[in-house]
Design an enzyme around this catalytic site. Structure first.
Site, PDB file in Angstrom:
ATOM      1  N   SER A 143       0.862  -1.194   0.000  1.00  0.00           N
ATOM      2  CA  SER A 143       0.000   0.000   0.000  1.00  0.00           C
ATOM      3  C   SER A 143       0.890   1.233   0.000  1.00  0.00           C
ATOM      4  O   SER A 143       2.013   1.204   0.532  1.00  0.00           O
ATOM      5  CB  SER A 143      -0.868   0.011   1.264  1.00  0.00           C
ATOM      6  N   TYR A 157      -1.503  -0.790  10.213  1.00  0.00           N
ATOM      7  CA  TYR A 157      -1.704  -1.242   8.827  1.00  0.00           C
ATOM      8  C   TYR A 157      -0.500  -0.829   7.969  1.00  0.00           C
ATOM      9  O   TYR A 157       0.046  -1.626   7.205  1.00  0.00           O
ATOM     10  CB  TYR A 157      -2.994  -0.625   8.285  1.00  0.00           C
TER      11      TYR A 157
HETATM   12  P1  NAP Z   1     -11.795  -5.340   0.163  1.00  0.00           P
HETATM   13  O1  NAP Z   1     -12.674  -4.734  -0.866  1.00  0.00           O
HETATM   14  O2  NAP Z   1     -12.103  -5.100   1.614  1.00  0.00           O
HETATM   15  O3  NAP Z   1     -11.738  -6.918  -0.111  1.00  0.00           O
HETATM   16  C1  NAP Z   1     -10.977  -7.709   0.744  1.00  0.00           C
HETATM   17  C2  NAP Z   1     -10.931  -9.126   0.234  1.00  0.00           C
HETATM   18  O4  NAP Z   1     -10.051  -9.862   1.105  1.00  0.00           O
HETATM   19  C3  NAP Z   1     -12.271  -9.825   0.279  1.00  0.00           C
HETATM   20  O5  NAP Z   1     -12.339 -10.699  -0.830  1.00  0.00           O
HETATM   21  C4  NAP Z   1     -12.201 -10.620   1.579  1.00  0.00           C
HETATM   22  O6  NAP Z   1     -12.978 -11.811   1.549  1.00  0.00           O
HETATM   23  C5  NAP Z   1     -10.737 -10.975   1.622  1.00  0.00           C
HETATM   24  N1  NAP Z   1     -10.221 -11.262   2.952  1.00  0.00           N
HETATM   25  C6  NAP Z   1     -10.223 -10.490   4.048  1.00  0.00           C
HETATM   26  N2  NAP Z   1      -9.646 -11.127   5.091  1.00  0.00           N
HETATM   27  C7  NAP Z   1      -9.262 -12.330   4.612  1.00  0.00           C
HETATM   28  C8  NAP Z   1      -8.615 -13.453   5.190  1.00  0.00           C
HETATM   29  N3  NAP Z   1      -8.236 -13.476   6.474  1.00  0.00           N
HETATM   30  N4  NAP Z   1      -8.380 -14.539   4.402  1.00  0.00           N
HETATM   31  C9  NAP Z   1      -8.767 -14.559   3.103  1.00  0.00           C
HETATM   32  N5  NAP Z   1      -9.385 -13.529   2.511  1.00  0.00           N
HETATM   33  C10 NAP Z   1      -9.629 -12.440   3.255  1.00  0.00           C
HETATM   34  O7  NAP Z   1     -10.269  -4.893  -0.039  1.00  0.00           O
HETATM   35  P2  NAP Z   1      -9.519  -4.137  -1.266  1.00  0.00           P
HETATM   36  O8  NAP Z   1      -9.689  -2.681  -1.079  1.00  0.00           O
HETATM   37  O9  NAP Z   1      -9.884  -4.766  -2.552  1.00  0.00           O
HETATM   38  O10 NAP Z   1      -7.993  -4.442  -0.901  1.00  0.00           O
HETATM   39  C11 NAP Z   1      -7.258  -5.518  -1.461  1.00  0.00           C
HETATM   40  C12 NAP Z   1      -5.801  -5.378  -1.063  1.00  0.00           C
HETATM   41  O11 NAP Z   1      -5.300  -4.121  -1.530  1.00  0.00           O
HETATM   42  C13 NAP Z   1      -5.557  -5.397   0.452  1.00  0.00           C
HETATM   43  O12 NAP Z   1      -4.362  -6.082   0.729  1.00  0.00           O
HETATM   44  C14 NAP Z   1      -5.410  -3.921   0.791  1.00  0.00           C
HETATM   45  O13 NAP Z   1      -4.650  -3.716   1.962  1.00  0.00           O
HETATM   46  C15 NAP Z   1      -4.720  -3.411  -0.456  1.00  0.00           C
HETATM   47  N6  NAP Z   1      -4.886  -1.968  -0.652  1.00  0.00           N
HETATM   48  C16 NAP Z   1      -6.144  -1.439  -0.864  1.00  0.00           C
HETATM   49  C17 NAP Z   1      -6.259  -0.060  -1.017  1.00  0.00           C
HETATM   50  C18 NAP Z   1      -7.593   0.615  -1.232  1.00  0.00           C
HETATM   51  O14 NAP Z   1      -7.653   1.876  -1.188  1.00  0.00           O
HETATM   52  N7  NAP Z   1      -8.681  -0.115  -1.474  1.00  0.00           N
HETATM   53  C19 NAP Z   1      -5.121   0.757  -0.973  1.00  0.00           C
HETATM   54  C20 NAP Z   1      -3.891   0.174  -0.750  1.00  0.00           C
HETATM   55  C21 NAP Z   1      -3.778  -1.191  -0.602  1.00  0.00           C
HETATM   56  P3  NAP Z   1     -14.333 -11.964   2.446  1.00  0.00           P
HETATM   57  O15 NAP Z   1     -15.322 -11.018   1.841  1.00  0.00           O
HETATM   58  O16 NAP Z   1     -14.721 -13.391   2.309  1.00  0.00           O
HETATM   59  O17 NAP Z   1     -13.935 -11.586   3.851  1.00  0.00           O
END
Ligand code: NAP
Length: 248
Positions: A143, A157
């Site tokens: 991130s 985080y």
């Molecule tokens: P999101 O929309 O909250 O989706 C999270 C996904 O991870 C869901 O499919 C969830 O599945 C799964 N998950 C959560 N805990 C888990 C676990 N313990 N084991 C297996 N699966 C798990 O998140 P996102 O925004 O797409 O983020 C994806 C990645 O990008 C993350 O690593 C996040 O830190 C990184 N990121 C995101 C942003 C942003 O602004 N969105 C920015 C920087 C980095 P369930 O629904 O089944 O729980």
């Protein structure tokens, strides 16, 4: 030859966009999820409707027994992996360090750091030429917070994502001679449900004025970079930390 990709947290957000785009590019995709089976099944159905190949697989990435069972199921059903996207990740509610609990930090590091290390270990056991594999590509989701520190919001985080950066640099060198490339993406403010899970559903809109590009990014804009890193088009790219953050 059919190439098999496992995307952790593939059921929603950046993970779901990655599954859909990778399937369009010919990958057979394993859509991992922790709790929301319906969301994962919807992604699988969408891929199959477009003529692609996909299956869902439950595992909490922080639970070793569940991760081992998932990798074993994929191997038995489809054969060895060629790609892994360590995308599953969580945030928590806004807090200062002096308000946070050990239980929060353990959950943050268990899922965001140890979960990625565990899945990478299992993938390497299938991909590495050292273990009889044909190589592969691993993309870790870091991130921009790893650079920005996320003070007074969730620096636990940010610290966990900093660990992902170090892990990516070291692992890339460790397995570069075994046919495996390891890279990380550092997304900025991306419009997904993760912000609501941290109690800030409008976080992207509220902070987009801080982004030089003056807007948040979409899950698909991050997926484009991930799928490129997975592909042979990135055949000499390893150990890179790629910012997909609109300049922030
Ligand atoms: P999101 O929309 O909250 O989706 C999270 C996904 O991870 C869901 O499919 C969830 O599945 C799964 N998950 C959560 N805990 C888990 C676990 N313990 N084991 C297996 N699966 C798990 O998140 P996102 O925004 O797409 O983020 C994806 C990645 O990008 C993350 O690593 C996040 O830190 C990184 N990121 C995101 C942003 C942003 O602004 N969105 C920015 C920087 C980095 P369930 O629904 O089944 O729980």
């Amino acid at each position: 030859m059919r190439k098999i990709l496992l995307v952790t947290g593939g059921s929603r957000g950046i993970g779901a966009a990655t599954c859909i785009l990778a399937a369009q590019k010919g990958w057979a995709v394993v859509v991992n999820y922790a709790a929301n089976a319906k969301a994962a099944d919807d992604v699988v159905a969408q891929i199959k409707a477009a003529g692609g190949e996909a299956m869902s697989a439950q595992a909490d990435v922080a639970q070793e027994d569940q991760v081992l069972a998932m990798f074993s199921k994929v191997h038995t059903t489809w054969g060895p992996l060629h790609g892994l996207v360590n995308n599953a990740g969580i945030v928590d509610v806004t807090a200062r360090l002096d308000e946070m609990s050990m239980a929060r930090w353990r959950r943050m590091f268990d899922i965001n750091v140890l979960g990625s290390m565990l899945c990478a270990r299992e993938a390497i056991r299938q991909m590495s030429t050292r273990h009889g594999g044909i190589g592969g590509s691993i993309v870790n989701l870091s991130s921009a917070a790893a650079r920005l520190g996320a003070p007074s919001q969730y620096l636990d985080y940010a610290a966990a994502k900093g660990a992902i950066d170090s892990f990516t640099l070291g692992l890339a060198k460790e397995v570069a001679g075994e046919g495996i490339r390891v890279n990380a993406i550092r997304p900025g403010l991306i419009d997904t449900e993760i912000h609501a899970s941290g109690g800030l559903p409008n976080r992207v809109k509220e902070l987009e004025h801080l982004v030089p590009a003056k807007r948040g990014g979409s899950a698909m804009e991050v997926a484009q970079a991930i799928v490129w890193l997975l592909s042979e088009d990135a055949s000499y790219t390893t150990m890179s930390l790629l910012d997909v953050s609109g300049g922030r």
